[in-house]
Write a protein that holds these residues in place. Structure first.
Motif, PDB file in Angstrom:
ATOM      1  N   ALA A   1       5.892  16.478  -2.877  1.00 13.54           N
ATOM      2  CA  ALA A   1       7.215  16.629  -3.497  1.00 13.54           C
ATOM      3  C   ALA A   1       8.310  16.301  -2.486  1.00 13.54           C
ATOM      4  O   ALA A   1       9.322  15.684  -2.814  1.00 13.54           O
ATOM      5  CB  ALA A   1       7.383  18.048  -4.023  1.00 13.54           C
ATOM      6  N   GLU A   2       8.088  16.713  -1.244  1.00 12.32           N
ATOM      7  CA  GLU A   2       9.100  16.499  -0.218  1.00 12.32           C
ATOM      8  C   GLU A   2       9.242  15.013   0.120  1.00 12.32           C
ATOM      9  O   GLU A   2      10.348  14.522   0.352  1.00 12.32           O
ATOM     10  CB  GLU A   2       8.747  17.302   1.035  1.00 12.32           C
TER      11      GLU A   2
ATOM     12  N   VAL B   1      -1.309  24.122  -1.839  1.00 16.31           N
ATOM     13  CA  VAL B   1       0.124  24.319  -2.092  1.00 16.31           C
ATOM     14  C   VAL B   1       0.971  23.492  -1.131  1.00 16.31           C
ATOM     15  O   VAL B   1       1.942  22.845  -1.519  1.00 16.31           O
ATOM     16  CB  VAL B   1       0.472  25.832  -1.976  1.00 16.31           C
ATOM     17  N   VAL B   2       0.564  23.487   0.130  1.00 17.56           N
ATOM     18  CA  VAL B   2       1.349  22.732   1.114  1.00 17.56           C
ATOM     19  C   VAL B   2       1.237  21.234   0.857  1.00 17.56           C
ATOM     20  O   VAL B   2       2.218  20.493   1.020  1.00 17.56           O
ATOM     21  CB  VAL B   2       0.910  23.096   2.548  1.00 17.56           C
TER      22      VAL B   2
ATOM     23  N   HIS C   1      10.831  17.732   7.562  1.00 21.90           N
ATOM     24  CA  HIS C   1      10.568  18.883   6.703  1.00 21.90           C
ATOM     25  C   HIS C   1       9.259  19.525   7.191  1.00 21.90           C
ATOM     26  O   HIS C   1       8.312  18.817   7.550  1.00 21.90           O
ATOM     27  CB  HIS C   1      10.421  18.422   5.254  1.00 21.90           C
TER      28      HIS C   1
ATOM     29  N   GLU D   1       5.004  26.706  -7.548  1.00 19.95           N
ATOM     30  CA  GLU D   1       4.140  26.260  -6.451  1.00 19.95           C
ATOM     31  C   GLU D   1       4.931  25.721  -5.268  1.00 19.95           C
ATOM     32  O   GLU D   1       4.631  26.005  -4.113  1.00 19.95           O
ATOM     33  CB  GLU D   1       3.197  25.187  -6.981  1.00 19.95           C
ATOM     34  N   ARG D   2       5.973  24.956  -5.557  1.00 22.36           N
ATOM     35  CA  ARG D   2       6.773  24.385  -4.478  1.00 22.36           C
ATOM     36  C   ARG D   2       7.415  25.499  -3.657  1.00 22.36           C
ATOM     37  O   ARG D   2       7.431  25.456  -2.433  1.00 22.36           O
ATOM     38  CB  ARG D   2       7.852  23.474  -5.089  1.00 22.36           C
TER      39      ARG D   2
ATOM     40  N   ARG E   1      -3.589  27.604   0.382  1.00 23.82           N
ATOM     41  CA  ARG E   1      -2.444  27.198   1.214  1.00 23.82           C
ATOM     42  C   ARG E   1      -2.440  25.685   1.405  1.00 23.82           C
ATOM     43  O   ARG E   1      -1.394  25.039   1.298  1.00 23.82           O
ATOM     44  CB  ARG E   1      -2.523  27.872   2.585  1.00 23.82           C
TER      45      ARG E   1
ATOM     46  N   LEU F   1       5.568  29.725   2.584  1.00 24.65           N
ATOM     47  CA  LEU F   1       4.489  29.757   3.588  1.00 24.65           C
ATOM     48  C   LEU F   1       4.906  29.021   4.852  1.00 24.65           C
ATOM     49  O   LEU F   1       4.727  29.499   5.973  1.00 24.65           O
ATOM     50  CB  LEU F   1       3.232  29.083   3.021  1.00 24.65           C
ATOM     51  N   LEU F   2       5.463  27.840   4.643  1.00 25.37           N
ATOM     52  CA  LEU F   2       5.875  27.034   5.795  1.00 25.37           C
ATOM     53  C   LEU F   2       7.028  27.699   6.539  1.00 25.37           C
ATOM     54  O   LEU F   2       7.102  27.654   7.767  1.00 25.37           O
ATOM     55  CB  LEU F   2       6.283  25.635   5.325  1.00 25.37           C
TER      56      LEU F   2
ATOM     57  N   ARG G   1      10.873  35.408  -0.875  1.00 26.77           N
ATOM     58  CA  ARG G   1       9.418  35.198  -0.823  1.00 26.77           C
ATOM     59  C   ARG G   1       8.981  34.955   0.636  1.00 26.77           C
ATOM     60  O   ARG G   1       7.899  35.363   1.045  1.00 26.77           O
ATOM     61  CB  ARG G   1       9.026  34.017  -1.716  1.00 26.77           C
TER      62      ARG G   1
ATOM     63  N   ARG H   1      16.968  11.689  -0.805  1.00 24.99           N
ATOM     64  CA  ARG H   1      17.990  12.207   0.112  1.00 24.99           C
ATOM     65  C   ARG H   1      18.429  11.155   1.127  1.00 24.99           C
ATOM     66  O   ARG H   1      19.582  11.120   1.529  1.00 24.99           O
ATOM     67  CB  ARG H   1      17.469  13.453   0.818  1.00 24.99           C
TER      68      ARG H   1
ATOM     69  N   ALA I   1       0.893  19.899  -2.064  1.00 32.34           N
ATOM     70  CA  ALA I   1       1.797  19.638  -3.198  1.00 32.34           C
ATOM     71  C   ALA I   1       3.251  19.629  -2.727  1.00 32.34           C
ATOM     72  O   ALA I   1       4.056  18.791  -3.137  1.00 32.34           O
ATOM     73  CB  ALA I   1       1.587  20.706  -4.269  1.00 32.34           C
ATOM     74  N   THR I   2       3.576  20.562  -1.832  1.00 30.26           N
ATOM     75  CA  THR I   2       4.935  20.626  -1.292  1.00 30.26           C
ATOM     76  C   THR I   2       5.258  19.344  -0.537  1.00 30.26           C
ATOM     77  O   THR I   2       6.352  18.791  -0.644  1.00 30.26           O
ATOM     78  CB  THR I   2       5.062  21.832  -0.340  1.00 30.26           C
ATOM     79  N   ARG I   3       4.259  18.883   0.218  1.00 31.75           N
ATOM     80  CA  ARG I   3       4.487  17.681   1.013  1.00 31.75           C
ATOM     81  C   ARG I   3       4.724  16.466   0.120  1.00 31.75           C
ATOM     82  O   ARG I   3       5.622  15.664   0.369  1.00 31.75           O
ATOM     83  CB  ARG I   3       3.274  17.434   1.918  1.00 31.75           C
TER      84      ARG I   3
ATOM     85  N   GLY J   1       4.866  27.244  -1.502  1.00 26.22           N
ATOM     86  CA  GLY J   1       4.515  26.423  -0.345  1.00 26.22           C
ATOM     87  C   GLY J   1       5.605  26.448   0.718  1.00 26.22           C
ATOM     88  O   GLY J   1       5.326  26.595   1.918  1.00 26.22           O
ATOM     89  N   ASP J   2       6.837  26.343   0.280  1.00 27.77           N
ATOM     90  CA  ASP J   2       7.951  26.368   1.239  1.00 27.77           C
ATOM     91  C   ASP J   2       8.043  27.723   1.938  1.00 27.77           C
ATOM     92  O   ASP J   2       8.374  27.798   3.128  1.00 27.77           O
ATOM     93  CB  ASP J   2       9.270  26.049   0.518  1.00 27.77           C
TER      94      ASP J   2
ATOM     95  N   SER K   1       6.728  20.626   5.872  1.00 25.70           N
ATOM     96  CA  SER K   1       5.479  20.174   5.230  1.00 25.70           C
ATOM     97  C   SER K   1       5.019  18.853   5.818  1.00 25.70           C
ATOM     98  O   SER K   1       3.856  18.471   5.657  1.00 25.70           O
ATOM     99  CB  SER K   1       5.681  20.027   3.722  1.00 25.70           C
TER     100      SER K   1
END
Lengths: 188, 594
Positions: free
Chosen positions: A162-163, A155-156, B268, B191-192, A152, B198-199, B171, A170, A158-160, B195-196, B270
């Motif tokens: 990317a965000e 993954v988080v 966001h 993966e993205r 977790r 989960l959040l 998901r 944006r 990596a998400t962060r 992760g999203d 994350s």
């Protein structure tokens, strides 16, 4: 994993009822572990093994010992106690899995957080080579992967990343939209 | 119940489960039974399109099209009824919270704001379904699994091709309910997306009790998917959009104000320490400060009119910009009404009937003289054929407070902001004074003006709040030429018995066009001076001025003629003006003072 174990809910319920003393800094963890191993039919701790569980000064080590204490409480559940399982219990308590978990999760969260309770319960079942009641091996593995703290965190993270990148894009779009709205307003 | 049951049988069976569905939320829940539609005509009459179910917050109604309920879902009456009830009980529950949720989500969907109603609907569904699945033991997962397992029809109902957004959303449910990966989520789960999800699951649990605060975060979570969504993919989730028009038919109050963090873009999840805290190690990381520039939307305590209108439309209300502006300024003025000045006059000892005068919409219905109205014409037209009895008075000893009529002139030239787009403090000033006057029992004549022949007025002095606000919130945006002829004609034909009126001019330095020649070649200053005298209630100019009053040509002379001049630049000036205006007195010599 071959044998059927108890339902996960039984173990998460036990974790929820963890006595406060198990998380107290004064807890003598080697004594807890020795009692647990005796319960599982293993020989008592020798001096070298006991030294592994000595109180240490670093916060990380103290957190790991806290996780060992909570795990000892969990593994003492009657549905998990079985003759000959002492070695597997010892490996779980001192192995890399629990150390990794301790590096990511504060010990009290193993009691207070629903997901972390379930993760510890599933990790313990896996270490004892048990499958939660009502689940297949594949389902149990999938659920553990979903809950896995290190997975977790990865993954988080990596998400962060990317965000953060996407947010910069944006922001530019937002500024453009605001400028267009202002231009429209002034036209009107 | 089998898949072969007739629609009537399904209706009967589902109706029987309604009390049980209500009890899922509370034994005290009271809600009218749902309206089950069996035909397309019935759906059309209810306004049910797109989804197989809908809720209306205005009349607290649940509408379900049994014709569109898939045969596979017929066995889930409690799940579907309980879900629809949840929209009335948990989220959004009422018009105001629905609008505020939309406001938060819109702010976090820059460039794709149009998706806000859909995202809000899906967010509300998550909160409701999670409650029903985990706390009430319903098989909400079964509903989604049934549809996910159903063969794709190739049209909008099919899950295939629904896109990454729908995969992420499904998901998220899998994580919430410990379902194996791929049970209801279809497509590639990268993966993205994992992760999203989960959040998102964490967000739903963390903000279940304060869901309004979580709405913006959920919008931020959905944004990347909506930005990359291909047109047409939204068809897959349209069928679930049961709260899209939840606000239709009602009107949320208190929406002009921005509450708490509503005006800020959310982080966001994350990046939000409240949601990623224990996923970054035992000590966590220092809370990330919102970056500069992440603010959006309204900067102050109030929304702009255009933003207010967008939220209302997202709620399902079908209103024009002008209608939105009327509601906007009415709501903003409502909290600022002032004690409207009045004049003291001797009171009558005995009322004496003195004929009739027109009755206007907005006045007390009980004041209509129906006999006299019927004599005006066979068809009753409010404001045209309706009349009311006028009672005369004979002078007495006790004083009576008589409200002074208001004659309002609002500048709508190109130098003024369009009140339908951005907040206009002058339109707001006019609205505050006009509504205060109406509340005090006075009549109001409102005139909106710009260049020559660009003006619109109410039909004389009226008591119709809507008519006054409609004039005030209009916009010409043309040249500048004060309608001096309106001022002249108003007081040239005003009967002596009409009582005093106060002339209020809301403008900027263009007000000095009042002193130019009228179409008959008479000096405007002379016309204005005469009108002010005839009005008998004084005159005020509220002007948006950046230069000192004495530096603006014509204003010195205006002050000499008896005009009171208040420069207004912002909210603080406006409040000061309103206070000063309300202190104004109109006692004539010999009247009993205040």
């Amino acid at each position: 994993m071959t044998a059927a174990g108890p339902p996960v809910e039984v173990l998460t319920r036990r974790l929820l009822e963890t006595p406060g003393e198990f998380l107290a800094p004064t807890t003598v963890v080697p004594a807890l572990v020795a009692d647990l191993l005796a319960l599982h039919g293993a020989v008592s701790l020798d001096q070298a093994a006991g030294a592994l569980l000595r109180p240490l000064e670093s916060p990380e080590a103290r957190n790991w010992l806290g996780c060992v204490a909570v795990s000892s409480w969990l593994l003492a559940d009657p549905t998990l106690v079985a003759p000959g399982s002492g070695e597997r219990a010892w490996v779980f308590l001192t192995g890399d899995d629990l150390r990794e978990l301790a590096s990511l999760v504060p010990a009290p969260a193993l009691v207070s957080e629903p997901d972390r309770r379930e993760e510890l319960a599933r990790r313990a079942l896996a270490a004892l080579e048990l499958v939660p009641a009502g689940e297949t091996e594949a389902e149990a593995a999938d659920r553990l992967t979903t809950l896995d703290s290190s997975e977790r965190a990865r993954v988080v993270a990596a998400t962060r990343e990317a965000e953060v990148r996407a947010e910069a894009v944006r922001e530019a779009m937002h500024a453009k939209a605001a400028a267009e709205a202002a231009a429209k307003a002034s036209r009107e | 119940m089998g898949a072969t049951a007739t629609l009537e049988e399904v209706r009967e069976a589902w109706t029987a489960r309604w009390p049980e569905a209500l009890a899922l939320w509370s034994p005290f829940t009271r809600l009218r039974p749902p309206r089950f539609c069996l035909t397309e005509e019935e759906e059309g009459a209810e306004g049910l399109t797109g989804s197989f179910a809908m809720i209306r917050l205005a009349d607290q109604r649940v509408v379900i099209s049994l014709r569109q309920v898939s045969p596979d879902l017929v066995g889930f009456p409690l799940e579907i009824l309980g879900h629809e009830i949840g929209h009335h009980i948990l989220c959004p529950a009422d018009l105001a919270d629905n609008a505020r949720m939309l406001a938060r989500i819109r702010l976090n969907l820059p460039t794709v704001e149009g998706h806000a109603p859909m995202v809000a609907n899906l967010y509300a569904d998550l909160l409701i379904n999670d409650r029903l699945q985990r706390a009430r033991g319903l098989d909400m997962a079964g509903v989604y699994a049934t549809l996910a397992d159903a063969p794709a029809t190739g049209d909008a109902d099919g899950e295939e091709g629904a896109g990454r957004f729908w995969a992420f959303y499904m998901r998220l449910y899998e994580v919430l309910w410990s379902l194996p990966r791929g049970r209801i989520a279809r497509g590639e789960l990268d993966e993205r997306l994992l992760g999203d999800a989960l959040l998102g699951a964490r967000l739903v649990r963390s903000f279940a009790g304060r869901w309004l605060e979580g709405a913006g975060r959920f919008g931020a979570l959905c944004l990347p998917y909506l930005l990359e969504e291909t047109p047409g993919a939204e068809g897959a989730w349209t069928v679930w959009q049961d709260a899209l028009g939840a606000g239709a038919g009602g009107f949320p109050d208190g929406l002009t104000g921005v509450e708490g963090s509503e005006g800020r873009r959310a982080l966001h999840p994350s990046l939000d320490p409240e949601l990623n805290g224990d996923l970054t190690g035992p000590a966590g990381e220092a809370p990330a400060e919102p970056e500069a520039g992440t603010q959006g939307g309204s900067r102050g305590q109030y929304r702009e009119p255009f933003e207010y209108g967008e939220i209302l439309r997202a709620s399902g209300l079908d209103l024009s910009d002008h209608e939105v502006a009327v509601r906007y300024y009415r709501e903003r003025a409502a909290g600022q009404l002032i004690p409207f000045p009045s004049r003291r006059s001797p009171v009558a000892l005995d009322p004496l009937p003195e004929g009739t005068e027109p009755w206007d919409a907005g006045e007390e219905l009980s004041e209509i003289d129906w006999v006299e109205t019927a004599l005006q014409g066979p068809v009753v037209i409010p404001g045209v054929t309706t009349v009311r009895r006028v009672w005369g008075t004979s002078p007495g000893a006790e004083p009576e407070r008589v409200p002074v009529d208001l004659d309002l002139y609002v500048d709508s030239s190109g130098s003024m902001p369009n009140p339908q787009v951005t907040v206009s403090y002058l339109a707001l000033a006019g609205a505050i004074v006009a509504l205060s006057a109406l509340r005090a029992g006075a009549r109001v004549q409102a005139t909106l003006w710009s260049g020559a022949l660009e003006f619109t007025s109410t039909r004389g002095f009226v008591r119709d709040e809507g008519a006054v606000l409609k004039v005030l919130t209009g916009f010409f945006g043309g040249g500048t030429a004060f309608p001096i002829h309106v001022l002249r004609d108003t007081y040239g034909s005003r009967p002596p018995s009409a009582g005093p009126a106060h002339v209020l001019v809301v403008s900027d330095d263009g007000v000095n066009t009042m002193f130019e020649l009228d179409e008959a070649g008479r000096p405007g200053r002379e016309v204005a001076r005469k009108a002010l005298r005839e009005a008998g209630g004084g005159g005020t100019m509220v002007l948006n001025l950046w230069a000192p009053v004495d530096k603006v040509p014509g204003l010195h002379e205006a002050a000499e003629d008896g005009w009171e001049i208040f420069p207004v630049r912002d909210w603080a000036d406006l409040v000061a003006f309103a206070r000063a205006f309300s202190r104004r007195r109109y006692e004539e010599p010999g009247m009993v003072g205040r």
